[in-house]
Design an enzyme around this catalytic site. Structure first.
Site, PDB file in Angstrom:
ATOM      1  CG  ASP A 276    -108.061 -40.334 -98.257  1.00  0.00           C
ATOM      2  OD1 ASP A 276    -108.702 -39.709 -99.129  1.00  0.00           O
ATOM      3  OD2 ASP A 276    -108.214 -41.562 -98.047  1.00  0.00           O
TER       4      ASP A 276
ATOM      5  CG  ASP B  54    -111.192 -39.401-102.257  1.00  0.00           C
ATOM      6  OD1 ASP B  54    -110.317 -39.087-101.426  1.00  0.00           O
ATOM      7  OD2 ASP B  54    -111.393 -40.572-102.613  1.00  0.00           O
TER       8      ASP B  54
END
Ligand SMILES: *[C@@H]1O[C@H](CO)[C@@H](O)[C@H](O)[C@H]1NC(C)=O
Ligand SMILES: *[C@@H]1O[C@H](CO)[C@@H](O)[C@H](O)[C@H]1NC(C)=O
Ligand SMILES: *[C@@H]1O[C@H](CO)[C@@H](O)[C@H](O)[C@H]1NC(C)=O
Ligand SMILES: *[C@@H]1O[C@H](CO)[C@@H](O)[C@H](O)[C@H]1NC(C)=O
Ligand SMILES: *[C@@H]1O[C@H](CO)[C@@H](O)[C@H](O)[C@H]1NC(C)=O
Length: 412
Positions: free
Chosen positions: A117, A301
């Site tokens: 992530d 992201d």
């Protein structure tokens, strides 16, 4: 109605997974390519792309907003309920909402599928310390008692706070962590003693491996991220992300595989105001109809599914799709499923980066309407370039400057 939290309350969870494949399939299909200098980490999206099964979009949207501390309003709360309903349906599969990679922790190694992530900086895992009521059946968890190299870090704690007020938290071990052929003998592994309800229904995800800047790490006292630990061992202080639509892609560490893209890599500087991979685009276009040099501040992201943009741009986009509308039920834009929306193009300098229109379908929300992959960023202080945009690109995350490189690639 919306309120944005300060940077320290940015929350760090990734979109949950309901990957249908068994763990066995997962690990067999995604054997890492071992090489101590060139590390390529295969990842997998949800294996089945089936737009007739319903929409993960509402939950993806709600999670993204909660992740960055933007409160959701009533329509989104309804949307979350819709998602809770589908969680109980094991046959459900969704739309590339999460990509998982095999990570080995401890001695002997315990293998956990983690979500890499770029929107967070913690390596946290479901563990033997997580209440069993929060751990779905069959989930791979970390048991420090079974690892001869696990050491509790006395006094260290971590807590991630979510936009909806819930949190995940726990204690911290150091242990031997290996991805591909790269290993860190004493990597901080954050063990969950409490897990937000958002994670409880997740069957596949065993935790997150944060690739944001180390200053975003939430351990007290702070610990180094996996990437910061391996960085000195890499030929280049970079990782590259090559996610794919409905197919396994890869994360590479320390090098650029020029076979993974076409044309040129175009770099844009990163200004990590919030310790995130924050960059600027120099404009956008929609299909061939609209060109616009509005500058947008955005965050790349991998832990978010959708592309969240300023409302004016979202409106301009859907204005190009006949029959699209803002659904008050879903608090989101929807469009007729039988239409292929126009491409959304963004510019890095003068280079045009394409997000194909066929990527926009995040599933049926009625017999005829589909949930759009582009939605409003609301009061979020930056746009969010989630997987829908990232999987259309080969993306270089270069920590040295820092900067992000973008290249188009053959898309499916
Ligand atoms: C590992 O990477 C190095 C450096 O690029 C390369 O020379 C070598 O052939 C690779 N080894 C394997 C086993 O892939
Ligand atoms: C998609 O789901 C529908 C409804 O369950 C099913 O009828 C169809 O066969 C599925 N398609 C694929 C390609 O799996
Ligand atoms: C791991 O430890 C638990 C108890 O903490 C034990 O029940 C289990 O058998 C162990 N597993 C292995 C593979 O050693
Ligand atoms: C860490 O784990 C890797 C992979 O399991 C192993 O090759 C390596 O020897 C281990 N290192 C230590 C210090 O235990
Ligand atoms: C460019 O886009 C912005 C945001 O959608 C909008 O406010 C502005 O009017 C547009 N400018 C032109 C020239 O189209």
């Amino acid at each position: 109605m919306f309120s944005a939290g300060p940077p320290t309350t940015l929350i760090f969870f990734s979109l949950l997974s309901f990957v249908a494949a068994s763990k066995l399939d997962f690990f067999h299909a995604h054997r890492p390519n071992f090489n101590t200098t060139k590390i390529s980490i295969p990842q997998t999206p949800n294996p089945n792309f089936n737009t007739s099964l319903g929409s993960y979009g509402p939950a993806a949207y709600a999670f993204a907003m909660a992740k960055y501390g933007v409160n959701v309003d009533t329509p989104l709360a309804v949307a979350v309920n819709a998602r809770d309903t589908v969680v109980a349906t094991p046959a459900y599969s969704y739309y590339d909402k999460e990509y998982l990679c095999a990570v080995k922790i401890g001695t002997p190694p315990q293998t956990l599928p983690l979500d890499f992530d770029t929107g967070s900086a913690d390596l946290w895992v479901f563990s033997s310390e997580t209440p069993s009521s929060s751990v779905s059946m069959g989930k791979a968890i970390y048991n420090p008692k079974n690892s001869s190299t696990a050491k509790l870090v006395t006094g260290a704690t971590w807590a991630l706070t979510y936009g909806d007020g819930s949190s995940s938290s726990g204690d911290v071990y150091t242990d031997n962590v290996t991805i591909g052929g790269l290993n860190v003998a004493a990597q901080a592994v954050e063990s969950a003693q409490k897990v937000s309800s958002q994670f409880a229904g997740d069957t596949a995800l065993s935790g997150l491996l944060g690739l944001a800047f180390g200053t975003a790490n939430q351990v007290k006292p702070a610990v180094k991220t996996f990437f910061d630990n391996i960085r000195p061992a890499l030929p280049l202080p970079i990782f590259t992300v090559n996610l794919k639509k409905g197919a396994p892609g890869s994360y590479n560490f320390g090098y650029i595989d020029t076979t993974q893209y076409t044309g040129a890599l175009t770099y844009t500087p990163v200004t990590p105001r919030y310790s995130l991979w924050e960059f600027g685009i120099s404009g956008f276009s929609i299909g061939t109809a609209i060109k616009n040099s509005t500058v947008i501040d955005a965050v790349a992201d991998t832990g978010t599914s959708l592309l969240l943009l300023p409302l004016s741009i979202v409106k301009a986009y859907y204005a190009q799709i006949a029959g699209s509308s803002y659904s008050t039920n879903y608090g989101a834009y929807v469009y007729p499923c039988n239409i292929t929306p126009p491409d959304f193009n963004f510019y890095i300098g003068t280079a045009k980066q394409v997000v194909p229109g066929r990527y926009m379908n995040y599933g049926y929300i009625s017999n005829t309407q589909c949930y759009g992959g582009i939605q409003s960023q609301g009061t979020l202080m930056f746009s969010l370039f989630g997987d829908i945009a990232l999987k259309a690109q080969f993306v270089v995350f270069d920590a040295s400057v820092p900067r992000i490189g973008w290249a188009n690639k053959p898309t499916s």
